[in-house]
Design a protein around this motif. Structure first.
Motif, short mmCIF file in Angstrom:
data_model
loop_
_atom_site.label_atom_id
_atom_site.label_comp_id
_atom_site.label_asym_id
_atom_site.label_seq_id
_atom_site.Cartn_x
_atom_site.Cartn_y
_atom_site.Cartn_z
N SER A 1 8.34 18.14 12.12
CA SER A 1 8.39 17.43 13.40
C SER A 1 7.01 17.29 14.05
O SER A 1 6.88 16.62 15.07
N LEU A 2 5.97 17.88 13.44
CA LEU A 2 4.65 17.84 14.06
C LEU A 2 3.64 17.16 13.14
O LEU A 2 3.52 15.95 13.15
N THR A 3 2.88 17.94 12.34
CA THR A 3 1.82 17.30 11.55
C THR A 3 2.37 16.36 10.49
O THR A 3 1.74 15.35 10.15
N VAL A 4 3.55 16.64 9.94
CA VAL A 4 4.13 15.71 8.97
C VAL A 4 4.48 14.39 9.65
O VAL A 4 4.20 13.31 9.12
N GLU A 5 5.06 14.46 10.82
CA GLU A 5 5.40 13.25 11.57
C GLU A 5 4.14 12.50 11.99
O GLU A 5 4.09 11.27 11.95
N ALA A 6 3.10 13.24 12.38
CA ALA A 6 1.84 12.60 12.75
C ALA A 6 1.25 11.85 11.56
O ALA A 6 0.74 10.74 11.70
N ALA A 7 1.30 12.48 10.38
CA ALA A 7 0.79 11.83 9.17
C ALA A 7 1.59 10.58 8.84
O ALA A 7 1.03 9.54 8.46
N ARG A 8 2.90 10.67 8.97
CA ARG A 8 3.76 9.52 8.69
C ARG A 8 3.43 8.35 9.61
O ARG A 8 3.32 7.20 9.18
N ARG A 9 3.25 8.64 10.89
CA ARG A 9 2.93 7.57 11.84
C ARG A 9 1.57 6.96 11.56
O ARG A 9 1.39 5.73 11.68
N LEU B 1 4.96 9.50 -9.12
CA LEU B 1 4.99 8.40 -8.15
C LEU B 1 3.69 7.59 -8.16
O LEU B 1 3.69 6.41 -7.79
N SER B 2 2.58 8.20 -8.58
CA SER B 2 1.29 7.52 -8.69
C SER B 2 0.96 6.70 -7.44
O SER B 2 0.89 5.48 -7.49
N PRO B 3 0.76 7.36 -6.30
CA PRO B 3 0.50 6.64 -5.06
C PRO B 3 -0.87 5.96 -5.06
O PRO B 3 -1.74 6.29 -5.88
N ASP B 4 -1.05 5.03 -4.14
CA ASP B 4 -2.38 4.43 -3.95
C ASP B 4 -3.29 5.38 -3.17
O ASP B 4 -4.49 5.45 -3.44
N ILE B 5 -2.73 6.07 -2.19
CA ILE B 5 -3.48 7.01 -1.35
C ILE B 5 -2.56 8.17 -1.01
O ILE B 5 -1.35 7.99 -0.83
N LEU B 6 -3.12 9.37 -0.90
CA LEU B 6 -2.38 10.52 -0.40
C LEU B 6 -3.05 11.02 0.87
O LEU B 6 -4.28 11.18 0.91
N LEU B 7 -2.25 11.26 1.90
CA LEU B 7 -2.76 11.76 3.17
C LEU B 7 -2.37 13.22 3.30
O LEU B 7 -1.19 13.58 3.31
N LEU B 8 -3.37 14.11 3.39
CA LEU B 8 -3.16 15.55 3.47
C LEU B 8 -3.48 16.04 4.88
O LEU B 8 -4.61 15.91 5.35
N THR B 9 -2.47 16.58 5.56
CA THR B 9 -2.65 17.09 6.92
C THR B 9 -2.09 18.51 7.00
O THR B 9 -1.51 19.02 6.04
N LEU C 1 0.86 -1.18 0.00
CA LEU C 1 0.00 0.00 0.00
C LEU C 1 0.90 1.24 0.00
O LEU C 1 1.45 1.63 1.02
N ARG C 2 1.07 1.87 -1.17
CA ARG C 2 2.01 2.98 -1.32
C ARG C 2 1.30 4.30 -1.04
O ARG C 2 0.31 4.63 -1.68
N MET C 3 1.83 5.04 -0.07
CA MET C 3 1.20 6.29 0.33
C MET C 3 2.17 7.45 0.27
O MET C 3 3.38 7.28 0.45
N ILE C 4 1.61 8.64 0.07
CA ILE C 4 2.33 9.90 0.20
C ILE C 4 1.66 10.69 1.32
O ILE C 4 0.43 10.70 1.43
N ALA C 5 2.46 11.33 2.15
CA ALA C 5 1.93 12.14 3.25
C ALA C 5 2.39 13.58 3.10
O ALA C 5 3.56 13.84 2.79
N CYS C 6 1.47 14.51 3.30
CA CYS C 6 1.78 15.94 3.24
C CYS C 6 1.34 16.59 4.54
O CYS C 6 0.26 16.29 5.06
N GLY C 7 2.14 17.50 5.05
CA GLY C 7 1.79 18.19 6.27
C GLY C 7 2.46 19.54 6.35
O GLY C 7 3.01 20.04 5.36
N LEU C 8 2.43 20.14 7.52
CA LEU C 8 2.99 21.47 7.70
C LEU C 8 4.39 21.39 8.28
O LEU C 8 5.37 21.32 7.55
N VAL C 9 4.52 21.32 9.59
CA VAL C 9 5.83 21.30 10.23
C VAL C 9 6.36 19.87 10.25
O VAL C 9 5.66 18.95 10.68
#
Length: 461
Positions: A83-91, A119-127, A73-81
């Motif tokens: 160490s904060l929302t990006v790390e939360a999205a990754r976890r 990259l054509s991900p399966d899902i993108l997580l936007l935070t 399951l290939r994902m991309i995560a986007c966030g702001l800071v």
């Protein structure tokens, strides 16, 4: 006898496990090379053929499956800071069983959106943004993503004040957009469970079909989850216990695969010293990390790069030239097994030792000595796993290699990173029948039986 079939469509091998629910026992296991390039059912048929050679014909009352085939399951995560929302999205993504293809922070630039399209991900997580906090960043990123081609759903899990606008922007561009609870509603407080459930739902509804697994729905009652999510579920069950049966308590597990090394911890990991302060986001009790650059075949060169050729030479007793030749063989034939080749077997042991050490160090926290006006103190980042009592090993090279205990002892006792809070003196337990993912599947419906089978099957290495 009520028999149940549990299938793991793995990236390299398809594994079949038959269990007897009346006696809560493993009937048999078998595996075959995953045929994702052609028809994934071919590999399953071969695995079942091998299974029935061992067990005789079986009529299954129920069949369940998990999958990490075709890249997982290939994902991309986007966030702001970062160490904060990006790390939360990754976890959140890792906890849902995904493989992180890329992580972006702050504002998405044109080159970022072009890379996402490629990259054509399966899902993108936007935070981005706490509830009531910054909303401009996540809206800007939604506008940028609206122009990215591709049929991948986008999960919005940021500032709830901006969620509706983000959803409108993305849906107007043709993307499926799903609004979920913020992964960080309040500063430094994580809320990743709702995102995990949404990702799992998307996996079942869309990704199974996209990866060709839906053709197997006639053979199974359900493809329930990504394989790493099944492993995490099994480990949580093993740690906690069920129905009055006591679990193993805090544990760490290493799944050493051909392409990645997955490390799991079921532990709070709080500081063990009174004078130690915590730094960074709070750690989840059940945590998974994926080292995509280190593995036994597809990523063997990554182990050599991360550990250094000198270390591999020392661990294997082989000269650098011979190791380079074997790494080239792995690139050409990733399915090759040691067999009677002594040099290959020695390199496999060295690769496994180094990969496990690196994986544990990256997963565990670190302890740093700092000096303040009040005197010396310690700062902990991440989990303190030094007192964890059990290290569970799974993965083909560990299960079949015959050196699991020696490999684990090296990884635990190596002092190359003295600041690492990896386990020190854990009891090493081996998943000899390679059933941990299967037990995560079974635990969805029969947790007591799954727990009992794990207790009996997992043996001290």
């Amino acid at each position: 006898m009520k028999s149940v079939l549990l299938i793991d469509f793995g990236s390299t091998y398809t594994k079949a496990t038959a269990v007897d629910m009346d006696d809560a026992r493993i009937i048999g296991t078998a595996s075959s090379y995953t045929t994702a390039e052609t028809d994934i059912g071919e590999g399953l048929d071969r695995a079942l053929g091998t299974l029935f050679e061992k067990t005789g014909p079986l009529a299954f009352a129920e069949r369940y499956a998990c999958s990490s085939a075709a890249g997982g399951l290939r994902m991309i995560a986007c966030g702001l800071v970062p160490s904060l929302t990006v790390e939360a999205a990754r976890r959140a993504a890792l906890g849902a069983g995904a493989k992180i293809a890329r992580v972006y922070s702050y504002e998405l630039m044109r080159e970022d959106t072009e890379e996402i399209a490629s990259l054509s991900p399966d899902i993108l997580l936007l935070t981005g943004g706490t509830d009531g906090g910054n909303r401009a960043n996540i809206v800007q990123n939604a506008e940028a993503l609206a122009g990215v081609p591709g049929d991948f759903p986008i999960v919005i899990a940021g500032n709830r004040a901006a969620a509706a606008e983000c959803k409108r922007l993305l849906e107007n561009s043709g993307h499926e957009a799903i609004v979920c609870a913020n992964v960080m509603p309040v500063f430094n407080r994580l809320n990743i469970a709702p995102v995990r459930e949404v990702i799992r739902g998307l996996f079942l509804r869309r990704i199974v079909r996209a990866k060709g697994l839906s053709r197997q729905q006639g053979l199974v009652d359900g493809i329930l989850m990504p394989t790493p999510a099944a492993v995490l579920a099994a480990l949580e069950l093993l740690s906690k216990g069920v129905g009055g049966a006591r679990g193993l308590g805090d544990l760490v597990a290493v799944d050493l695969g051909g392409a990645t090394t997955d490390v799991y911890s079921i532990a709070d990991g709080l500081p063990s010293g009174a004078s130690t302060m915590l730094k960074g986001l709070p750690e989840p009790h059940a945590k998974r990390t994926v080292e995509g650059d280190i593995g036994m075949r597809y990523s063997a060169a990554g182990v050599a790069e991360a550990a250094g050729m000198a270390k591999l030479c020392g661990l294997s007793g082989l000269p650098a030239g011979e190791i380079e030749g074997l790494l080239a063989l792995f690139r050409e034939k990733p399915g090759v097994l040691p067999g009677a080749n002594e040099s290959l077997a020695r390199l496999d042991t060295a690769l496994a030792s180094a990969a496990m050490e690196i994986g544990l160090i990256r997963h565990a926290g670190t302890l740093e000595r700092v000096y303040t006006p009040a005197g010396m103190t310690y700062v902990q980042t991440g989990k303190d796993l030094t007192r964890v009592g059990t290290l569970l090993l799974t993965g083909g090279s560990l299960v079949h290699g015959g050196s699991a205990d020696r490999i684990a002892r090296y990884a635990l006792e190596s002092g190359d990173e003295p600041s690492s809070l990896k386990p020190r003196e854990a009891r090493v337990v081996l998943d000899r029948q390679y059933i941990v993912a299967a037990m995560g599947l079974l635990g969805e419906y029969y947790p007591q039986a799954a727990f009992a089978m794990m207790q009996r099957s997992f043996q001290v290495a």
